[in-house]
Design an enzyme around this catalytic site. Sequence first.
Site, PDB file in Angstrom:
ATOM      1  N   ALA A   3       0.829  -1.206   0.000  1.00 64.92           N
ATOM      2  CA  ALA A   3       0.000   0.000   0.000  1.00 64.92           C
ATOM      3  C   ALA A   3       0.863   1.255   0.000  1.00 64.92           C
ATOM      4  O   ALA A   3       1.938   1.290   0.599  1.00 64.92           O
ATOM      5  CB  ALA A   3      -0.912   0.002   1.221  1.00 64.92           C
TER       6      ALA A   3
ATOM      7  N   GLY B 297       0.920  -5.400   1.040  1.00 61.82           N
ATOM      8  CA  GLY B 297      -0.134  -5.596   0.061  1.00 61.82           C
ATOM      9  C   GLY B 297       0.354  -6.206  -1.234  1.00 61.82           C
ATOM     10  O   GLY B 297      -0.418  -6.834  -1.963  1.00 61.82           O
TER      11      GLY B 297
ATOM     12  N   GLU C 245       0.169  -9.787  -0.485  1.00 64.79           N
ATOM     13  CA  GLU C 245      -1.251 -10.150  -0.431  1.00 64.79           C
ATOM     14  C   GLU C 245      -1.843 -10.262  -1.834  1.00 64.79           C
ATOM     15  O   GLU C 245      -2.679 -11.134  -2.096  1.00 64.79           O
ATOM     16  CB  GLU C 245      -2.007  -9.121   0.404  1.00 64.79           C
TER      17      GLU C 245
ATOM     18  N   GLU D 292       3.669  -5.211   8.192  1.00 66.66           N
ATOM     19  CA  GLU D 292       2.748  -4.180   8.666  1.00 66.66           C
ATOM     20  C   GLU D 292       2.853  -3.880  10.158  1.00 66.66           C
ATOM     21  O   GLU D 292       2.645  -2.739  10.586  1.00 66.66           O
ATOM     22  CB  GLU D 292       1.301  -4.569   8.315  1.00 66.66           C
TER      23      GLU D 292
END
Length: 270
Positions: free
Chosen positions: A77, A123, A126, A146
């Site tokens: 992100a 992310g 992910e 994170e």
Amino acid sequence: MSTGTATATDQNLGQVTVEYSPDGHTATVLIDRASKLNALTLKLLNDLDAALREVSASKARLVIVRTAGEKVFCVGADITHFADLSAAGMWRDWIATGHRAFDALARLRQPSIAVIDGLAFGGGLELALACDFRVIAAEAKIALPETGLGTVPGWGGTERATELVGRARAKELVLTRRQLTGDEAVSWGLATAVAPKAELDDTVDRLSGELLAGAPLAVQLGKQLIDAAADGAPSRVLEALAGGLAAATDDLAEGVAAFRDKRPAQFTDN
């Protein structure tokens, strides 16, 4: 044939495009924000969701997810885009949009391959975990860092990592923020295959060939049966229904004939 699913030309914003192989059997989804290490924004997530809707409606039999640039798959992100969000905005917009896009990727009827050619953090990992297969460069590294930022994986990372490697390994990945090499990713079960970066495309091509050699409808039914079983659905009932559907296809008749004639099958997706 190539179609753009995002119209922005500003590389600071990035874009997502879809390109089909000449025979139309493979759709390559490219996330291009190389100038920002392919960091994901709300715009890119929405563009990805739109691209996946296009691919789902196409006749493609295989989906390959790639990103632009040479050293980074995706750093996750874009922190500058969510740092100022309120709690409601984080829940309503940021996390929900990522879940929608990544769930759409995971639910594609076609099998999907993520090509991890560089760093895949947060992310970015992910995104790769939402694919069915992950082919990783030996030089690449993956991580879910994170908790070092004061937050947690928010786009399915905890669930999908736990499904792949189990509870203890997932805790090590998330709580210690451990970075894994390509070889370690395979040994843990987070990646399907590893190869030196120079041989990565050849490895992807071999896996693609194996997937495309199967009867298209049967491959897609098989994927959905496995996913349904993992979610606790009654597999015997679904297998009976899927087997009945497959029995009505031209591809089954072709597969049986090819077996009898000792020749490669020529499947037609019918």
